[in-house]
Scaffold this active site. Structure first.
Site, PDB file in Angstrom:
ATOM      1  N   LYS A  70       0.850  -1.197   0.000  1.00 40.63           N
ATOM      2  CA  LYS A  70       0.000   0.000   0.000  1.00 40.63           C
ATOM      3  C   LYS A  70       0.873   1.230   0.000  1.00 40.63           C
ATOM      4  CE  LYS A  70      -3.982   2.046   0.320  1.00 40.63           C
ATOM      5  NZ  LYS A  70      -3.513   2.883  -0.792  1.00 40.63           N
ATOM      6  N   LYS A  94       4.738   2.286   8.416  1.00 39.88           N
ATOM      7  CA  LYS A  94       3.547   3.121   8.681  1.00 39.88           C
ATOM      8  C   LYS A  94       2.299   2.264   8.858  1.00 39.88           C
ATOM      9  CE  LYS A  94       3.515   6.768   6.137  1.00 39.88           C
ATOM     10  NZ  LYS A  94       3.322   7.859   5.158  1.00 39.88           N
ATOM     11  N   LYS A 106       5.372   1.984  -2.854  1.00 41.49           N
ATOM     12  CA  LYS A 106       5.363   3.380  -3.302  1.00 41.49           C
ATOM     13  C   LYS A 106       5.641   3.405  -4.792  1.00 41.49           C
ATOM     14  CE  LYS A 106       5.024   7.380  -1.072  1.00 41.49           C
ATOM     15  NZ  LYS A 106       4.294   7.492   0.175  1.00 41.49           N
ATOM     16  N   ASP A 146      -0.132  11.049  -3.580  1.00 42.41           N
ATOM     17  CA  ASP A 146       0.999  11.540  -2.785  1.00 42.41           C
ATOM     18  C   ASP A 146       1.369  12.890  -3.391  1.00 42.41           C
ATOM     19  OD1 ASP A 146       3.874  11.669  -1.658  1.00 42.41           O
ATOM     20  OD2 ASP A 146       3.121   9.834  -0.786  1.00 42.41           O
ATOM     21  N   THR A 190      -4.858  12.941   6.403  1.00 40.55           N
ATOM     22  CA  THR A 190      -3.459  12.968   6.835  1.00 40.55           C
ATOM     23  C   THR A 190      -3.226  14.155   7.764  1.00 40.55           C
ATOM     24  OG1 THR A 190      -2.930  12.051   4.657  1.00 40.55           O
ATOM     25  CG2 THR A 190      -1.077  12.688   6.040  1.00 40.55           C
ATOM     26  N   ASN A 221      -1.628  19.268   0.590  1.00 39.78           N
ATOM     27  CA  ASN A 221      -2.762  18.674   1.301  1.00 39.78           C
ATOM     28  C   ASN A 221      -2.480  18.455   2.791  1.00 39.78           C
ATOM     29  OD1 ASN A 221      -3.760  15.726   2.247  1.00 39.78           O
ATOM     30  ND2 ASN A 221      -5.392  16.752   1.141  1.00 39.78           N
ATOM     31  N   SER A 362      -7.294   5.515   3.869  1.00 39.16           N
ATOM     32  CA  SER A 362      -7.243   4.737   2.627  1.00 39.16           C
ATOM     33  C   SER A 362      -7.717   3.313   2.886  1.00 39.16           C
ATOM     34  CB  SER A 362      -5.809   4.677   2.088  1.00 39.16           C
ATOM     35  OG  SER A 362      -5.529   5.782   1.278  1.00 39.16           O
TER      36      SER A 362
HETATM   37  N1  GLU Z   1       0.826   8.851   0.245  1.00 40.77           N
HETATM   38  C1  GLU Z   1       0.316   8.744   1.579  1.00 40.77           C
HETATM   39  C2  GLU Z   1       1.400   8.356   2.557  1.00 40.77           C
HETATM   40  O1  GLU Z   1       2.582   8.565   2.334  1.00 40.77           O
HETATM   41  C3  GLU Z   1      -0.905   7.853   1.643  1.00 40.77           C
HETATM   42  C4  GLU Z   1      -0.698   6.450   1.175  1.00 40.77           C
HETATM   43  C5  GLU Z   1      -1.981   5.684   1.005  1.00 40.77           C
HETATM   44  O2  GLU Z   1      -3.039   6.188   1.314  1.00 40.77           O
HETATM   45  O3  GLU Z   1      -1.879   4.543   0.546  1.00 40.77           O
HETATM   46  O4  GLU Z   1       1.129   7.904   3.624  1.00 40.77           O
END
Ligand code: GLU
Length: 428
Positions: A70, A94, A106, A146, A190, A221, A362
């Site tokens: 994810k 995370k 990613k 992102d 976030t 954001n 998410s």
């Molecule tokens: N890009 C965000 C992060 O770095 C969200 C990632 C997601 O929702 O999968 O946490």
């Protein structure tokens, strides 16, 4: 002495420190120091002028022991395989620290999205899916927005995947627009999550957040909703934000000593986080240099832009008044700056704990997609708050018990969960 580690070396160094402390076996380290799978590919895109341009794309799947990979897809001119590896690795930690059943991934494209027309952006994200679709999916790997990508782009990606699969598959991508398979509360998630963790940190440190001042780096954001939430939920005052001005091609800090109105600034900011500085100045805001945010006499610093911003040089500018650094960005503090911050006694809410609210919502979005049943916004945000409060206290408890800084404690909690899942699956 200042080190010039790239982001992935930094992620590995952070991991190694904790791996030593946890006395992890060599095979386990080998598993976790490197991503399990990496994709590097070229995406041809027909531009508006009829020519074809090639873009460099990436997807890194770091670890999927706990669940499908994810993580977001970044569009950034300085993207490299190592930035994507680092960010994928941090996603594993995370999701584990947030205690959601997902792994880490990613993606990225080397591009400045502000130089593309809407049609070019759409063709680029559809092209990304055309290359990657066989290697992603609701049970494999679930991308999201992102830096440089938007919910509209997520909607196009989900559509392209669904067409290629031949069935509507909303759970393949999260961060989609509301009404197009997205979840209420995802946009704010976030930034609001950053604020929930600040609230818990203040309670732990006996600070009254309504008496606290904060300075924020960034106005994308995460920064926008951190600023809004800090004032509206905690009653605190944000004295400045910084942003990258697309016209001038440089960053500035925008300040108001008696507190910015983040909703007003948001109304004069474009989709890339670039503020209309003339309108801000007309409204009494002061324009300062890019670094001014870090030098402010405040209680809380919220770096919510890119990695490596608080480093061996810039760490010296931090005021003695600062009590909390809440890392809204991924990897904003380099390991050498981290040591200085610990010596100063500043309480750090480490990135993958502080900003895990986005991926948490998410996850809720994917759950709602699976059920085909959608929750009201209050329910989403209150479930997010519960998850983040629990995550914060799991890490705090580890930090107090093991007498280690919050970052190391967050790694310890996360690594223990991933290692346990790998053991249960018989991988190690
Ligand atoms: N890009 C965000 C992060 O770095 C969200 C990632 C997601 O929702 O999968 O946490």
């Amino acid at each position: 002495m200042a080190t010039s580690l790239n982001a992935f070396e930094m992620a590995q160094q952070q991991f190694d420190q904790v791996a030593d402390r946890l006395k992890l076996d060599q095979p386990v380290r080998e598993f976790l120091r490197w991503p399990l799978r990496e994709y590097q590919f070229r995406i041809p895109v027909r531009m508006d002028d009829g020519t074809v341009r090639m873009f460099q794309g990436y997807r890194v799947q770091h670890n999927d022991a706990i669940g499908p990979n994810k993580g977001g897809v970044r569009f950034h001119p300085a993207e490299t395989i190592d930035t994507v590896r680092a960010l994928a690795t941090w996603m594993t930690w995370k999701c584990a620290v947030a205690d959601i059943p997902l792994g880490g991934g990613k993606g990225g494209v080397i591009v400045d999205p502000a130089t593309l027309s809407p049609g070019e952006k759409e063709r680029l994200v559809r092209g990304w899916i055309q290359v990657m679709w066989k290697n992603i999916g609701p049970r494999q790997d679930v991308p999201a927005p992102d830096v440089g990508t938007t919910s509209q782009m997520m909607g196009w990606m989900m559509d392209e995947y669904s067409k290629l699969r031949g069935e509507y598959t909303p759970g393949v991508i999260t961060g989609k627009p509301v009404g197009g398979g997205g979840s209420l509360g995802r946009t704010e998630a976030t930034g609001y999550g950053v604020v929930y963790t600040i609230r818990e940190a203040c309670a732990h440190l006996n600070l009254d957040p309504s008496q606290c001042k904060a300075a924020i780096q960034g106005f994308g954001n995460v920064a926008q909703y951190s600023a809004i939430g800090f004032k509206e939920m905690l009653g605190g005052s944000v004295v400045c934000v910084s942003y990258f001005d697309l016209k001038d091609k440089q960053a500035y800090t925008i300040s108001k000593e008696d507190g910015i109105d983040a909703r007003f600034l948001q109304s004069i900011t474009d989709q890339y986080g670039s503020i209309d500085k003339a309108k801000a100045q007309e409204a009494g805001y002061v324009l300062e240099d890019a670094e001014a945010w870090l030098k402010k006499d405040v209680d809380i610093l919220i770096p919510a832009a890119l990695e490596g911003q608080i480093n061996a040089e810039s760490v010296k500018w931090i005021s003695d008044r600062v009590k909390i650094i809440a890392e809204g960005a991924n990897g904003p503090t380099t390991p050498d700056a981290d040591r200085d911050i610990q010596e100063k006694g500043v309480f750090v809410i480490p990135d993958f704990l502080c900003n895990c609210g986005g991926v948490t919502v998410s996850y809720f979005e994917a759950v709602q997609n699976d059920m085909n049943f959608y929750w009201p916004k209050e329910e989403v945000l209150s479930k997010e708050d519960q998850k983040l409060t629990k995550a914060f206290h799991d890490v705090l408890e580890m930090s107090l018990k093991q007498e280690v800084p919050m970052r190391d404690a967050a790694y310890m909690v996360a690594i223990a969960r991933v290692v346990k899942a790998m053991q249960l699956r018989g991988w190690i």
